[in-house]
Design a protein around this motif. Sequence first.
Motif, PDB file in Angstrom:
ATOM      1  N   GLU A   1       0.981  -1.193   0.004  1.00  0.00           N
ATOM      2  CA  GLU A   1      -0.078   0.139  -0.102  1.00  0.00           C
ATOM      3  C   GLU A   1       0.856   1.449   0.160  1.00  0.00           C
ATOM      4  O   GLU A   1       0.215   2.257  -0.318  1.00  0.00           O
ATOM      5  N   SER A   2       2.017   1.157   0.311  1.00  0.00           N
ATOM      6  CA  SER A   2       3.073   2.459   0.517  1.00  0.00           C
ATOM      7  C   SER A   2       4.383   2.346   0.117  1.00  0.00           C
ATOM      8  O   SER A   2       4.858   1.102   0.284  1.00  0.00           O
TER       9      SER A   2
ATOM     10  N   TRP B   1       6.466   2.847   2.575  1.00  0.00           N
ATOM     11  CA  TRP B   1       7.051   2.215   3.438  1.00  0.00           C
ATOM     12  C   TRP B   1       6.882   0.733   3.386  1.00  0.00           C
ATOM     13  O   TRP B   1       7.859   0.031   3.893  1.00  0.00           O
ATOM     14  N   ARG B   2       5.903  -0.001   3.135  1.00  0.00           N
ATOM     15  CA  ARG B   2       5.666  -1.350   2.908  1.00  0.00           C
ATOM     16  C   ARG B   2       6.623  -2.017   2.112  1.00  0.00           C
ATOM     17  O   ARG B   2       7.254  -3.001   2.359  1.00  0.00           O
TER      18      ARG B   2
ATOM     19  N   ASP C   1       5.820  -5.145  13.200  1.00  0.00           N
ATOM     20  CA  ASP C   1       5.465  -3.708  12.643  1.00  0.00           C
ATOM     21  C   ASP C   1       4.095  -3.375  13.581  1.00  0.00           C
ATOM     22  O   ASP C   1       4.103  -2.312  14.147  1.00  0.00           O
ATOM     23  N   ARG C   2       3.155  -3.958  13.343  1.00  0.00           N
ATOM     24  CA  ARG C   2       1.793  -3.797  13.637  1.00  0.00           C
ATOM     25  C   ARG C   2       1.418  -4.831  14.959  1.00  0.00           C
ATOM     26  O   ARG C   2       1.772  -5.961  14.817  1.00  0.00           O
TER      27      ARG C   2
ATOM     28  N   PHE D   1       3.658   3.736  18.099  1.00  0.00           N
ATOM     29  CA  PHE D   1       3.077   4.546  17.287  1.00  0.00           C
ATOM     30  C   PHE D   1       2.336   5.816  18.015  1.00  0.00           C
ATOM     31  O   PHE D   1       2.219   6.878  17.271  1.00  0.00           O
TER      32      PHE D   1
ATOM     33  N   PRO E   1      -1.062   1.509  13.715  1.00  0.00           N
ATOM     34  CA  PRO E   1      -0.456   2.629  13.472  1.00  0.00           C
ATOM     35  C   PRO E   1      -1.671   3.816  13.446  1.00  0.00           C
ATOM     36  O   PRO E   1      -1.303   4.914  13.662  1.00  0.00           O
TER      37      PRO E   1
ATOM     38  N   ARG F   1      -1.406   6.581  16.287  1.00  0.00           N
ATOM     39  CA  ARG F   1      -0.807   7.853  15.800  1.00  0.00           C
ATOM     40  C   ARG F   1      -1.841   8.974  16.002  1.00  0.00           C
ATOM     41  O   ARG F   1      -1.604  10.152  16.258  1.00  0.00           O
TER      42      ARG F   1
ATOM     43  N   PHE G   1      -3.566   4.658   4.230  1.00  0.00           N
ATOM     44  CA  PHE G   1      -2.207   4.741   4.185  1.00  0.00           C
ATOM     45  C   PHE G   1      -1.714   4.833   2.582  1.00  0.00           C
ATOM     46  O   PHE G   1      -0.694   4.644   2.142  1.00  0.00           O
TER      47      PHE G   1
ATOM     48  N   HIS H   1      -1.043  10.393   8.735  1.00  0.00           N
ATOM     49  CA  HIS H   1      -0.478   9.365   9.207  1.00  0.00           C
ATOM     50  C   HIS H   1       0.852   8.714   8.557  1.00  0.00           C
ATOM     51  O   HIS H   1       1.227   7.637   8.867  1.00  0.00           O
ATOM     52  N   ASN H   2       0.805   8.917   7.277  1.00  0.00           N
ATOM     53  CA  ASN H   2       2.054   8.505   6.657  1.00  0.00           C
ATOM     54  C   ASN H   2       2.534   9.289   5.398  1.00  0.00           C
ATOM     55  O   ASN H   2       1.583  10.149   4.930  1.00  0.00           O
TER      56      ASN H   2
ATOM     57  N   ASP I   1       6.796   8.396   8.697  1.00  0.00           N
ATOM     58  CA  ASP I   1       7.529   7.425   7.883  1.00  0.00           C
ATOM     59  C   ASP I   1       8.888   7.952   7.718  1.00  0.00           C
ATOM     60  O   ASP I   1      10.029   7.393   7.894  1.00  0.00           O
TER      61      ASP I   1
ATOM     62  N   CYS J   1       9.548   6.455  10.858  1.00  0.00           N
ATOM     63  CA  CYS J   1       8.931   5.113  11.340  1.00  0.00           C
ATOM     64  C   CYS J   1      10.036   4.034  10.644  1.00  0.00           C
ATOM     65  O   CYS J   1       9.834   4.179   9.177  1.00  0.00           O
TER      66      CYS J   1
END
Length: 307
Positions: free
Chosen positions: A28-29, A31-32, A105-106, A124, A159, A163, A187, A212-213, A241, A261
Amino acid sequence: LAGCGDKDAAGGSDDGKLVMGFSQVGAESGWRTANTNDIKAAAPAAGIELKFSDAQGKQENQISAIRGFITQKVDVIAFSPVVTSGWDAVLKEAKDADIPVILTDRAVDSQDTSLYKTFLGSDFVKEGKEAGDWLVKDSAGKTGPINVVELQGTTGAAPAIDRQKGFAEAIAANPNIKIVKSQTGDFKRADGKTVMEQFLQSTPKIDVLYAHNDDMGLGAIEAIEAAGKVPGKDIKIITVDAVKDGMTALAAGKINYIVECSPLLGTQLMELAKKVHAGESVEQRILTQETTFTQEQAKAALPDRKY
Ligand code: GZL
């Protein structure tokens, strides 16, 4: 399958390597993607055979992937739970199959902490607090309302929950700061842009965006510029992030502050897997190290950013 040769009883790989089943949230991002790349590189470097599954953001896909790892009798299961709740049954199945589970992570909201050996990831709430603390400092001495719009992460994800919590607690220090709109952008950059367009149409005065990101913040920047406003000036932007695209926007002045993050959990995860497989005790909660970045700090840090 019943192994032969030196395969260990728990069904490790044929050549005796530790086998890890990893269920990833999705893609999704930025970061991922960085998190996935880091895990995929860390496994062979640690001599671990990785069975990797991408759930495309769906909890049911993660649950079936974990069930598949149990059937394959992997040595260790690791995953990043897309949302906090709904895991107890499948984690119980892993426990009954005597396969240790590592959270990365989560977090999950299971009350029974015997369902996993350890949780490796960021705090977070602290990240949200860092974001809010910066805004309180930046708003010092200003009079009149400071209207904040918030792009939340995936609904029900740790998160996103934390957050939001940390930020709200921090900005309570200055009653002029108010969150006037808050909505999930999942995200994702595209969703961040769409929701920001709605915020801009429905909210006469927006002073700050808290995303949030980075990815949702970058999507929002597209909407802000399309509306003829200057991101980082007309609307100040705080994100979380510190991936390369976010840091580039920060250095360019389109974002004002980023709370880091770290997605680089791979090496720690593989070491934990070896300890857990060997029956060694490990910390129940392992925090990742991370920092924060102003625009000046981003300019200095950008050349060395790995992701
Ligand atoms: C945080 C991670 C979040 C990132 C997002 O550890 O779970 O999910 O902040 C990512 O970019 O999509």
